[in-house]
Design a protein around this motif. Structure first.
Motif, PDB file in Angstrom:
ATOM      1  N   ALA A 127      28.672  28.027  14.525  1.00  0.00           N
ATOM      2  CA  ALA A 127      28.465  27.099  15.498  1.00  0.00           C
ATOM      3  C   ALA A 127      27.251  26.459  15.427  1.00  0.00           C
ATOM      4  CB  ALA A 127      28.771  27.638  16.899  1.00  0.00           C
ATOM      5  N   PHE A 128      26.083  27.021  15.083  1.00  0.00           N
ATOM      6  CA  PHE A 128      24.922  26.177  14.928  1.00  0.00           C
ATOM      7  C   PHE A 128      24.911  25.332  13.706  1.00  0.00           C
ATOM      8  CE2 PHE A 128      22.863  29.608  17.549  1.00  0.00           C
ATOM      9  CZ  PHE A 128      22.060  28.789  18.150  1.00  0.00           C
ATOM     10  N   ALA A 129      25.635  25.805  12.439  1.00  0.00           N
ATOM     11  CA  ALA A 129      25.766  24.796  11.623  1.00  0.00           C
ATOM     12  C   ALA A 129      26.410  23.339  11.839  1.00  0.00           C
ATOM     13  CB  ALA A 129      26.308  25.368  10.190  1.00  0.00           C
ATOM     14  N   TYR A 130      27.493  23.594  12.725  1.00  0.00           N
ATOM     15  CA  TYR A 130      28.183  22.373  13.168  1.00  0.00           C
ATOM     16  C   TYR A 130      27.429  21.711  14.135  1.00  0.00           C
ATOM     17  CZ  TYR A 130      31.615  19.578  15.431  1.00  0.00           C
ATOM     18  OH  TYR A 130      32.122  18.463  15.853  1.00  0.00           O
ATOM     19  N   ALA A 131      26.826  22.223  14.988  1.00  0.00           N
ATOM     20  CA  ALA A 131      25.770  21.491  16.056  1.00  0.00           C
ATOM     21  C   ALA A 131      24.687  20.641  15.285  1.00  0.00           C
ATOM     22  CB  ALA A 131      25.223  22.449  17.021  1.00  0.00           C
ATOM     23  N   PHE A 132      24.027  21.445  14.431  1.00  0.00           N
ATOM     24  CA  PHE A 132      22.934  20.833  13.690  1.00  0.00           C
ATOM     25  C   PHE A 132      23.101  19.942  12.290  1.00  0.00           C
ATOM     26  CE2 PHE A 132      21.150  24.039  16.545  1.00  0.00           C
ATOM     27  CZ  PHE A 132      20.301  23.062  17.357  1.00  0.00           C
ATOM     28  N   GLY A 133      24.355  19.343  12.256  1.00  0.00           N
ATOM     29  CA  GLY A 133      24.435  18.687  11.117  1.00  0.00           C
ATOM     30  C   GLY A 133      25.854  18.641  10.341  1.00  0.00           C
ATOM     31  N   GLY A 134      26.528  19.837  10.486  1.00  0.00           N
ATOM     32  CA  GLY A 134      27.794  20.142   9.956  1.00  0.00           C
ATOM     33  C   GLY A 134      28.913  19.177  10.694  1.00  0.00           C
ATOM     34  N   HIS A 135      28.807  18.651  11.733  1.00  0.00           N
ATOM     35  CA  HIS A 135      29.875  17.598  12.323  1.00  0.00           C
ATOM     36  C   HIS A 135      30.031  16.498  11.353  1.00  0.00           C
ATOM     37  CE1 HIS A 135      26.309  16.270  13.900  1.00  0.00           C
ATOM     38  NE2 HIS A 135      26.731  15.033  13.962  1.00  0.00           N
ATOM     39  N   GLY A 136      29.020  16.382  10.568  1.00  0.00           N
ATOM     40  CA  GLY A 136      28.961  15.048   9.834  1.00  0.00           C
ATOM     41  C   GLY A 136      29.848  15.237   8.413  1.00  0.00           C
ATOM     42  N   LEU A 137      29.851  16.555   8.093  1.00  0.00           N
ATOM     43  CA  LEU A 137      30.502  16.993   6.644  1.00  0.00           C
ATOM     44  C   LEU A 137      31.926  17.142   6.889  1.00  0.00           C
ATOM     45  CD1 LEU A 137      28.173  19.666   5.571  1.00  0.00           C
ATOM     46  CD2 LEU A 137      28.425  17.470   4.523  1.00  0.00           C
ATOM     47  N   TYR A 138      32.586  17.195   8.252  1.00  0.00           N
ATOM     48  CA  TYR A 138      33.940  17.377   8.290  1.00  0.00           C
ATOM     49  C   TYR A 138      34.738  16.079   8.045  1.00  0.00           C
ATOM     50  CZ  TYR A 138      33.551  21.832  10.994  1.00  0.00           C
ATOM     51  OH  TYR A 138      33.339  22.976  11.233  1.00  0.00           O
ATOM     52  N   PRO A 139      34.384  14.934   8.210  1.00  0.00           N
ATOM     53  CA  PRO A 139      35.125  13.769   7.575  1.00  0.00           C
ATOM     54  C   PRO A 139      35.165  13.814   6.272  1.00  0.00           C
ATOM     55  CG  PRO A 139      33.778  13.102   9.532  1.00  0.00           C
ATOM     56  CD  PRO A 139      33.168  14.484   9.059  1.00  0.00           C
ATOM     57  N   GLU A 140      33.927  14.109   5.350  1.00  0.00           N
ATOM     58  CA  GLU A 140      33.950  14.152   4.141  1.00  0.00           C
ATOM     59  C   GLU A 140      34.729  15.394   3.490  1.00  0.00           C
ATOM     60  OE1 GLU A 140      32.378  12.225   1.885  1.00  0.00           O
ATOM     61  OE2 GLU A 140      31.831  10.875   3.756  1.00  0.00           O
ATOM     62  N   GLN A 141      34.855  16.441   4.080  1.00  0.00           N
ATOM     63  CA  GLN A 141      35.789  17.397   3.564  1.00  0.00           C
ATOM     64  C   GLN A 141      37.070  16.952   3.710  1.00  0.00           C
ATOM     65  OE1 GLN A 141      34.531  20.778   6.104  1.00  0.00           O
ATOM     66  NE2 GLN A 141      32.944  21.186   4.641  1.00  0.00           N
ATOM     67  N   ILE A 142      37.505  16.313   4.895  1.00  0.00           N
ATOM     68  CA  ILE A 142      38.997  15.724   5.148  1.00  0.00           C
ATOM     69  C   ILE A 142      39.197  14.921   4.147  1.00  0.00           C
ATOM     70  CG2 ILE A 142      40.561  14.477   6.852  1.00  0.00           C
ATOM     71  CD1 ILE A 142      38.851  15.674   9.021  1.00  0.00           C
ATOM     72  N   ARG A 143      38.404  13.866   3.640  1.00  0.00           N
ATOM     73  CA  ARG A 143      38.587  12.972   3.000  1.00  0.00           C
ATOM     74  C   ARG A 143      38.946  13.639   1.463  1.00  0.00           C
ATOM     75  NH1 ARG A 143      35.290   9.802  -0.224  1.00  0.00           N
ATOM     76  NH2 ARG A 143      33.745  10.653   0.496  1.00  0.00           N
ATOM     77  N   GLU A 144      38.383  14.605   1.049  1.00  0.00           N
ATOM     78  CA  GLU A 144      38.208  15.211  -0.270  1.00  0.00           C
ATOM     79  C   GLU A 144      39.750  16.056  -0.439  1.00  0.00           C
ATOM     80  OE1 GLU A 144      36.519  14.502  -2.755  1.00  0.00           O
ATOM     81  OE2 GLU A 144      35.174  13.094  -1.711  1.00  0.00           O
TER      82      GLU A 144
END
Length: 88
Positions: A53-70
């Motif tokens: 939860a902390f990883a998502y709140a402090f920057g992880g949310h920006g990685l989700y679109p990249e992971q989805i795209r890959e």
């Protein structure tokens, strides 16, 4: 000069609102110590969920679109998230 003034005004306004709200609540009047937790973390899974939860709140949310795209099948993203959080 105008940019400095326009930058300082919002900071001063935010600080003023902060101190006003603290004075309004007056936490020093009835401040009791919080509960002590001798059993933290309850389990490794709960600790991992909290760190996630902390990883998502402090920057992880920006990685989700990249992971989805890959992903080879982006339509399965919901399943990936459910499985990932299902372990915790």
């Amino acid at each position: 000069f105008a940019a400095v003034v326009l930058g300082i005004i919002p900071v001063l306004l935010n600080c003023g609102i902060f101190f006003y709200e603290v004075a309004l609540v007056a936490p020093w009047l009835n401040c009791l110590p919080g509960p002590t937790r001798h059993d933290w973390p309850v389990s490794i899974a709960k600790a991992a969920l909290g760190l996630n939860a902390f990883a998502y709140a402090f920057g992880g949310h920006g990685l989700y679109p990249e992971q989805i795209r890959e992903m080879s099948k982006p339509s399965q993203w919901k399943i990936v998230v459910m499985v990932t959080y299902g372990f915790a």
